[in-house]
Design a protein around this motif. Structure first.
Motif, PDB file in Angstrom:
ATOM      1  N   ARG A   1       0.843  -1.194   0.000  1.00  0.00           N
ATOM      2  CA  ARG A   1       0.000   0.000   0.000  1.00  0.00           C
ATOM      3  C   ARG A   1       0.879   1.244   0.000  1.00  0.00           C
ATOM      4  NH1 ARG A   1      -0.641   1.753   5.430  1.00  0.00           N
ATOM      5  NH2 ARG A   1       0.340   0.323   6.858  1.00  0.00           N
ATOM      6  N   VAL A   2       0.238   2.370  -0.274  1.00  0.00           N
ATOM      7  CA  VAL A   2       0.921   3.662  -0.317  1.00  0.00           C
ATOM      8  C   VAL A   2       0.331   4.563   0.752  1.00  0.00           C
ATOM      9  CG1 VAL A   2       1.322   5.738  -1.703  1.00  0.00           C
ATOM     10  CG2 VAL A   2       1.426   3.482  -2.779  1.00  0.00           C
ATOM     11  N   VAL A   3       1.199   5.282   1.443  1.00  0.00           N
ATOM     12  CA  VAL A   3       0.792   6.282   2.431  1.00  0.00           C
ATOM     13  C   VAL A   3       1.459   7.591   2.034  1.00  0.00           C
ATOM     14  CG1 VAL A   3       0.870   6.972   4.858  1.00  0.00           C
ATOM     15  CG2 VAL A   3       0.629   4.553   4.259  1.00  0.00           C
ATOM     16  N   PHE A   4       0.673   8.673   1.978  1.00  0.00           N
ATOM     17  CA  PHE A   4       1.282   9.970   1.691  1.00  0.00           C
ATOM     18  C   PHE A   4       0.651  11.060   2.531  1.00  0.00           C
ATOM     19  CE2 PHE A   4      -2.065   9.668  -1.532  1.00  0.00           C
ATOM     20  CZ  PHE A   4      -2.681  10.912  -1.475  1.00  0.00           C
ATOM     21  N   THR A   5       1.419  12.137   2.701  1.00  0.00           N
ATOM     22  CA  THR A   5       0.932  13.325   3.399  1.00  0.00           C
ATOM     23  C   THR A   5       1.055  14.510   2.450  1.00  0.00           C
ATOM     24  OG1 THR A   5       3.113  13.822   4.306  1.00  0.00           O
ATOM     25  CG2 THR A   5       1.631  12.516   5.690  1.00  0.00           C
ATOM     26  N   VAL A   6       0.171  15.464   2.626  1.00  0.00           N
ATOM     27  CA  VAL A   6       0.217  16.714   1.871  1.00  0.00           C
ATOM     28  C   VAL A   6       0.071  17.844   2.886  1.00  0.00           C
ATOM     29  CG1 VAL A   6      -0.872  18.111   0.075  1.00  0.00           C
ATOM     30  CG2 VAL A   6      -0.837  15.620  -0.150  1.00  0.00           C
TER      31      VAL A   6
END
Length: 110
Positions: free
Chosen positions: A90-95
């Motif tokens: 899976r992918v986890v990102f923050t903005v």
């Protein structure tokens, strides 16, 4: 007009979290969207990560007229491609930041 396009594109990039949440709403492992001070964290489910990889969604985001769009889209596609090789990947990102100066992190998890 250019400023308006940049603001709209920035809103779209930051709003990608809500798009992922909508797409994953019907699945058992729906996207987790967590508000953070000054930003948002998005945790894609393995199914949503595979969809991002197969659809090339990062290329779509990369085409937006915003300074952060190209790097965000490329990072999203790369992380989704890598994570999709694993059953629970899976992918986890923050903005973070104002729409005209977005920044963040991206993780590819297996």
């Amino acid at each position: 007009m250019r400023v308006v396009r940049s603001l709209v594109a920035g809103a779209l990039i930051a709003g990608a979290a809500s798009v992922f949440a909508t797409l994953g709403a019907g699945s058992a492992g729906a996207v987790a969207v967590t508000p953070l001070p000054g930003g948002v964290q998005v945790d894609l489910s393995p199914g949503d990560t595979k969809w991002v990889h197969q659809s090339g969604f990062g290329r779509t985001i990369a085409g937006l007229p915003h300074p952060s769009a190209a790097s965000f889209g490329a990072a999203l596609d790369g992380a989704a491609a890598l994570s999709s090789e694993y059953p629970e990947g899976r992918v986890v990102f923050t903005v973070f930041g104002p729409f005209d100066q977005l920044s963040g992190t991206m993780l590819a998890l297996k």
